[in-house]
Design a protein around this motif. Sequence first.
Motif, PDB file in Angstrom:
ATOM      1  N   ASN A 167       0.839  -1.200   0.000  1.00 30.86           N
ATOM      2  CA  ASN A 167       0.000   0.000   0.000  1.00 30.86           C
ATOM      3  C   ASN A 167       0.880   1.260   0.000  1.00 30.86           C
ATOM      4  OD1 ASN A 167       0.272   1.057   2.906  1.00 30.86           O
ATOM      5  ND2 ASN A 167      -0.476  -1.021   3.306  1.00 30.86           N
ATOM      6  N   GLU A 168       0.257   2.374  -0.353  1.00 34.69           N
ATOM      7  CA  GLU A 168       0.997   3.615  -0.604  1.00 34.69           C
ATOM      8  C   GLU A 168       1.830   4.094   0.585  1.00 34.69           C
ATOM      9  OE1 GLU A 168      -3.167   4.342  -2.457  1.00 34.69           O
ATOM     10  OE2 GLU A 168      -2.287   3.023  -0.951  1.00 34.69           O
ATOM     11  N   GLU A 169       1.325   3.866   1.791  1.00 34.15           N
ATOM     12  CA  GLU A 169       2.012   4.384   2.975  1.00 34.15           C
ATOM     13  C   GLU A 169       2.761   3.316   3.757  1.00 34.15           C
ATOM     14  OE1 GLU A 169      -0.066   7.481   5.340  1.00 34.15           O
ATOM     15  OE2 GLU A 169      -1.786   7.000   4.067  1.00 34.15           O
ATOM     16  N   HIS A 170       2.759   2.092   3.254  1.00 36.33           N
ATOM     17  CA  HIS A 170       3.392   0.972   3.954  1.00 36.33           C
ATOM     18  C   HIS A 170       2.817   0.812   5.364  1.00 36.33           C
ATOM     19  CE1 HIS A 170       7.148   1.508   1.167  1.00 36.33           C
ATOM     20  NE2 HIS A 170       6.053   1.166   0.504  1.00 36.33           N
ATOM     21  N   ILE A 171       1.489   0.850   5.429  1.00 40.66           N
ATOM     22  CA  ILE A 171       0.774   0.676   6.687  1.00 40.66           C
ATOM     23  C   ILE A 171       0.583  -0.808   6.972  1.00 40.66           C
ATOM     24  CG2 ILE A 171      -1.415   1.075   7.883  1.00 40.66           C
ATOM     25  CD1 ILE A 171       0.240   3.612   7.585  1.00 40.66           C
ATOM     26  N   ASP A 172       0.885  -1.225   8.196  1.00 41.23           N
ATOM     27  CA  ASP A 172       0.770  -2.629   8.598  1.00 41.23           C
ATOM     28  C   ASP A 172      -0.638  -2.881   9.133  1.00 41.23           C
ATOM     29  OD1 ASP A 172       0.946  -5.177   9.788  1.00 41.23           O
ATOM     30  OD2 ASP A 172       3.096  -4.919  10.135  1.00 41.23           O
ATOM     31  N   ASN A 173      -1.510  -3.388   8.262  1.00 42.01           N
ATOM     32  CA  ASN A 173      -2.901  -3.610   8.641  1.00 42.01           C
ATOM     33  C   ASN A 173      -3.069  -4.689   9.705  1.00 42.01           C
ATOM     34  OD1 ASN A 173      -4.245  -1.765   6.743  1.00 42.01           O
ATOM     35  ND2 ASN A 173      -3.428  -3.113   5.166  1.00 42.01           N
ATOM     36  N   LEU A 174      -2.236  -5.715   9.653  1.00 41.81           N
ATOM     37  CA  LEU A 174      -2.348  -6.790  10.643  1.00 41.81           C
ATOM     38  C   LEU A 174      -2.059  -6.275  12.048  1.00 41.81           C
ATOM     39  CD1 LEU A 174      -0.631  -9.710   8.697  1.00 41.81           C
ATOM     40  CD2 LEU A 174      -3.072  -9.482   9.219  1.00 41.81           C
ATOM     41  N   VAL A 175      -1.003  -5.490  12.189  1.00 45.95           N
ATOM     42  CA  VAL A 175      -0.687  -4.909  13.494  1.00 45.95           C
ATOM     43  C   VAL A 175      -1.777  -3.933  13.921  1.00 45.95           C
ATOM     44  CG1 VAL A 175       0.936  -3.457  14.774  1.00 45.95           C
ATOM     45  CG2 VAL A 175       1.789  -5.252  13.261  1.00 45.95           C
ATOM     46  N   ASN A 176      -2.282  -3.151  12.973  1.00 47.88           N
ATOM     47  CA  ASN A 176      -3.354  -2.212  13.300  1.00 47.88           C
ATOM     48  C   ASN A 176      -4.558  -2.915  13.909  1.00 47.88           C
ATOM     49  OD1 ASN A 176      -1.902  -0.036  12.408  1.00 47.88           O
ATOM     50  ND2 ASN A 176      -3.084   0.270  10.534  1.00 47.88           N
ATOM     51  N   SER A 177      -4.952  -4.038  13.321  1.00 46.48           N
ATOM     52  CA  SER A 177      -6.112  -4.768  13.840  1.00 46.48           C
ATOM     53  C   SER A 177      -5.876  -5.224  15.276  1.00 46.48           C
ATOM     54  CB  SER A 177      -6.436  -5.964  12.938  1.00 46.48           C
ATOM     55  OG  SER A 177      -6.931  -5.521  11.692  1.00 46.48           O
ATOM     56  N   GLU A 178      -4.661  -5.673  15.558  1.00 47.65           N
ATOM     57  CA  GLU A 178      -4.348  -6.088  16.931  1.00 47.65           C
ATOM     58  C   GLU A 178      -4.363  -4.895  17.881  1.00 47.65           C
ATOM     59  OE1 GLU A 178      -4.114  -9.181  18.094  1.00 47.65           O
ATOM     60  OE2 GLU A 178      -4.714  -9.728  16.054  1.00 47.65           O
ATOM     61  N   LEU A 179      -3.823  -3.779  17.443  1.00 50.20           N
ATOM     62  CA  LEU A 179      -3.834  -2.574  18.281  1.00 50.20           C
ATOM     63  C   LEU A 179      -5.258  -2.121  18.575  1.00 50.20           C
ATOM     64  CD1 LEU A 179      -0.950  -0.541  16.590  1.00 50.20           C
ATOM     65  CD2 LEU A 179      -0.914  -1.521  18.891  1.00 50.20           C
ATOM     66  N   MET A 180      -6.128  -2.187  17.574  1.00 49.61           N
ATOM     67  CA  MET A 180      -7.500  -1.726  17.766  1.00 49.61           C
ATOM     68  C   MET A 180      -8.268  -2.589  18.743  1.00 49.61           C
ATOM     69  SD  MET A 180      -7.816   1.058  16.250  1.00 49.61           S
ATOM     70  CE  MET A 180      -9.538   1.195  16.728  1.00 49.61           C
ATOM     71  N   ARG A 181      -7.904  -3.831  18.861  1.00 52.75           N
ATOM     72  CA  ARG A 181      -8.625  -4.717  19.787  1.00 52.75           C
ATOM     73  C   ARG A 181      -8.351  -4.365  21.241  1.00 52.75           C
ATOM     74  NH1 ARG A 181      -7.281  -8.532  15.425  1.00 52.75           N
ATOM     75  NH2 ARG A 181      -9.225  -8.938  14.318  1.00 52.75           N
ATOM     76  N   THR A 182      -7.423  -3.452  21.483  1.00 53.48           N
ATOM     77  CA  THR A 182      -7.154  -2.994  22.848  1.00 53.48           C
ATOM     78  C   THR A 182      -7.940  -1.728  23.190  1.00 53.48           C
ATOM     79  OG1 THR A 182      -5.287  -1.520  22.279  1.00 53.48           O
ATOM     80  CG2 THR A 182      -4.800  -3.870  22.571  1.00 53.48           C
ATOM     81  N   CYS A 183      -8.663  -1.184  22.218  1.00 55.64           N
ATOM     82  CA  CYS A 183      -9.245   0.147  22.403  1.00 55.64           C
ATOM     83  C   CYS A 183     -10.535   0.160  23.217  1.00 55.64           C
ATOM     84  CB  CYS A 183      -9.493   0.801  21.039  1.00 55.64           C
ATOM     85  SG  CYS A 183      -7.996   1.494  20.324  1.00 55.64           S
ATOM     86  N   GLY A 184     -11.310  -0.901  23.155  1.00 57.11           N
ATOM     87  CA  GLY A 184     -12.576  -0.903  23.890  1.00 57.11           C
ATOM     88  C   GLY A 184     -13.588   0.067  23.293  1.00 57.11           C
ATOM     89  N   THR A 185     -14.551   0.467  24.112  1.00 51.19           N
ATOM     90  CA  THR A 185     -15.615   1.345  23.630  1.00 51.19           C
ATOM     91  C   THR A 185     -15.226   2.808  23.827  1.00 51.19           C
ATOM     92  OG1 THR A 185     -16.822   1.547  25.705  1.00 51.19           O
ATOM     93  CG2 THR A 185     -17.253  -0.418  24.376  1.00 51.19           C
ATOM     94  N   LEU A 186     -16.128   3.678  23.395  1.00 54.04           N
ATOM     95  CA  LEU A 186     -15.922   5.119  23.540  1.00 54.04           C
ATOM     96  C   LEU A 186     -16.720   5.687  24.707  1.00 54.04           C
ATOM     97  CD1 LEU A 186     -16.116   6.042  19.759  1.00 54.04           C
ATOM     98  CD2 LEU A 186     -14.051   5.946  21.171  1.00 54.04           C
ATOM     99  N   GLY A 187     -17.346   4.816  25.475  1.00 52.76           N
ATOM    100  CA  GLY A 187     -18.113   5.292  26.622  1.00 52.76           C
ATOM    101  C   GLY A 187     -19.255   6.188  26.194  1.00 52.76           C
ATOM    102  N   SER A 188     -19.292   7.382  26.772  1.00 59.01           N
ATOM    103  CA  SER A 188     -20.351   8.345  26.449  1.00 59.01           C
ATOM    104  C   SER A 188     -19.845   9.496  25.579  1.00 59.01           C
ATOM    105  CB  SER A 188     -20.964   8.894  27.735  1.00 59.01           C
ATOM    106  OG  SER A 188     -19.975   9.567  28.509  1.00 59.01           O
ATOM    107  N   THR A 189     -18.697   9.305  24.938  1.00 60.32           N
ATOM    108  CA  THR A 189     -18.160  10.337  24.056  1.00 60.32           C
ATOM    109  C   THR A 189     -19.108  10.575  22.882  1.00 60.32           C
ATOM    110  OG1 THR A 189     -15.898   9.663  24.587  1.00 60.32           O
ATOM    111  CG2 THR A 189     -16.205  11.000  22.604  1.00 60.32           C
TER     112      THR A 189
END
Length: 269
Positions: A167-189
């Motif tokens: 991809n154009e920016e050499h973004i690691d999608n596999l690592v991104n997916s793992e990182l996102m699984r740590t994010c949880g919800t947004l609460g009441s934002t």
Amino acid sequence: MKQKDEPIVVNVAERRLVGRKAGHGVPTIVLEMGLGAAGSFYDEIARQLATFTRVVWYDRAGLGQSDPVPTPRTIQDLVFDLHALLHTADISGPYILAGHSLGGLTIRFYKKHYPEEVAALVLIDSAHEEQQQRQLAILPSSQANEPNALAQLRYAWEVSWCDPFSNEEHIDNLVNSELMRTCGTLGSTPLIVVSRGRSNRDPDNYPPGLVEQIEQIWYQMQCELAGLSSRSKHIIAEHSGHLINKDEPEALIKAFREIVMQVRQEMEI
């Protein structure tokens, strides 16, 4: 009234990040682009937003006028850069973070790590951390005589998506997916999710019903994103494909006006 842009140029880790700002007032809208898109992709929308509040948009490393950076990269790197850009340029919050496609992951990750800076989020046909496996699950088995569009789609999800250097920016999608699984919800934002109402794919180029299935899965993931906050609104841009800022910009402007007013009311401005 047309708003004049002001340049932003900062040094982050001995390299230059370039952006623009326009408008006045709080909260500040910060635009995060999709994969491979320089800040200029949102020029027109940004200048409309600047008529009623301050807006910031920029070129990620290696795009537009910003200096290149070692790769591959992840959303963790993108958040580091965005945080450094805003603070080095002395652009104070609170922020309404808005992210298109890949940018949706980035702003959610930013909110996770700098929650006190973020007043609200706008997800614009945002990527979802499980999109690869869910899309692959509905693709029919590979056939020697299958349509070329289907073969390309399978290759994109099975091979290209997993290789950051494809991809154009050499973004690691596999690592991104793992990182996102740590994010949880947004609460009441406060959260607004703006999703496309139609596909950019021609159904005639795929097996019968496949494009409809793809869109159903995308819609389900968009609903899940809207479910991340107890104070969310889900808007469908009925006449738009993935590039909502081009196809149906008025839907975005309306959404931004609404969430800016909501944040101002809560700030008692």
